[in-house]
Design a protein around this motif. Structure first.
Motif, PDB file in Angstrom:
ATOM      1  N   GLU A 109       0.977  -1.211   0.048  1.00 14.67           N
ATOM      2  CA  GLU A 109      -0.033   0.014   0.059  1.00 14.67           C
ATOM      3  C   GLU A 109       0.968   1.472   0.051  1.00 14.67           C
ATOM      4  OE1 GLU A 109      -3.480   2.245   2.498  1.00 14.67           O
ATOM      5  OE2 GLU A 109      -2.442   0.502   3.442  1.00 14.67           O
ATOM      6  N   GLY A 118      -0.311   1.374   6.222  1.00 15.07           N
ATOM      7  CA  GLY A 118      -0.211   2.442   5.224  1.00 15.07           C
ATOM      8  C   GLY A 118      -0.045   3.760   5.581  1.00 15.07           C
ATOM      9  N   SER A 152      -1.236  -4.954  -3.134  1.00 15.51           N
ATOM     10  CA  SER A 152      -1.504  -4.715  -1.719  1.00 15.51           C
ATOM     11  C   SER A 152      -2.976  -5.439  -1.446  1.00 15.51           C
ATOM     12  CB  SER A 152      -1.718  -3.215  -1.586  1.00 15.51           C
ATOM     13  OG  SER A 152      -2.088  -2.810  -0.343  1.00 15.51           O
TER      14      SER A 152
END
Length: 104
Positions: A13, A66, A42
């Protein structure tokens, strides 16, 4: 194995978000490849993690990784502020992610 998939998903991410930043700055094919490959991997690893981990936990940890990763990449490579308040709140997110791991 679900936790490993979840950590890898969070890392990708960060790659996807970095690609998004590059698209906004450079708008070239390499930037788009980083963006799409990062997010595809991701989401793929997130779906693998969710086969064994609960959805709410997976999503919270994935977004936490993230968020922390994006903030750190921004501070290290894109000149974003590194003030103490920002670092304290990043630490709070990290402690929440660790707390979720310990409680599951």
């Amino acid at each position: 194995m679900g936790w490993i998939f979840l950590i890898v998903a969070g890392a990708f991410e960060v790659v996807g978000v970095t690609g998004l930043n590059k698209v906004l700055k450079y708008n070239n094919i390499r930037s788009y490849l980083i963006l799409f490959i990062g997010f595809i991997l991701s989401f793929s690893f997130l779906s693998l993690a969710m086969e064994t981990l609960p959805m709410g936990l997976s999503y919270a940890v994935w977004t936490g990784i993230g968020t922390i990763g994006g903030a750190i990449v921004g501070m290290l490579f894109y000149g974003e502020p590194k003030d103490w308040k920002r670092l304290v709140f990043i630490g709070m997110i990290l402690s929440a992610v660790v707390g979720l791991k310990l409680s599951s």
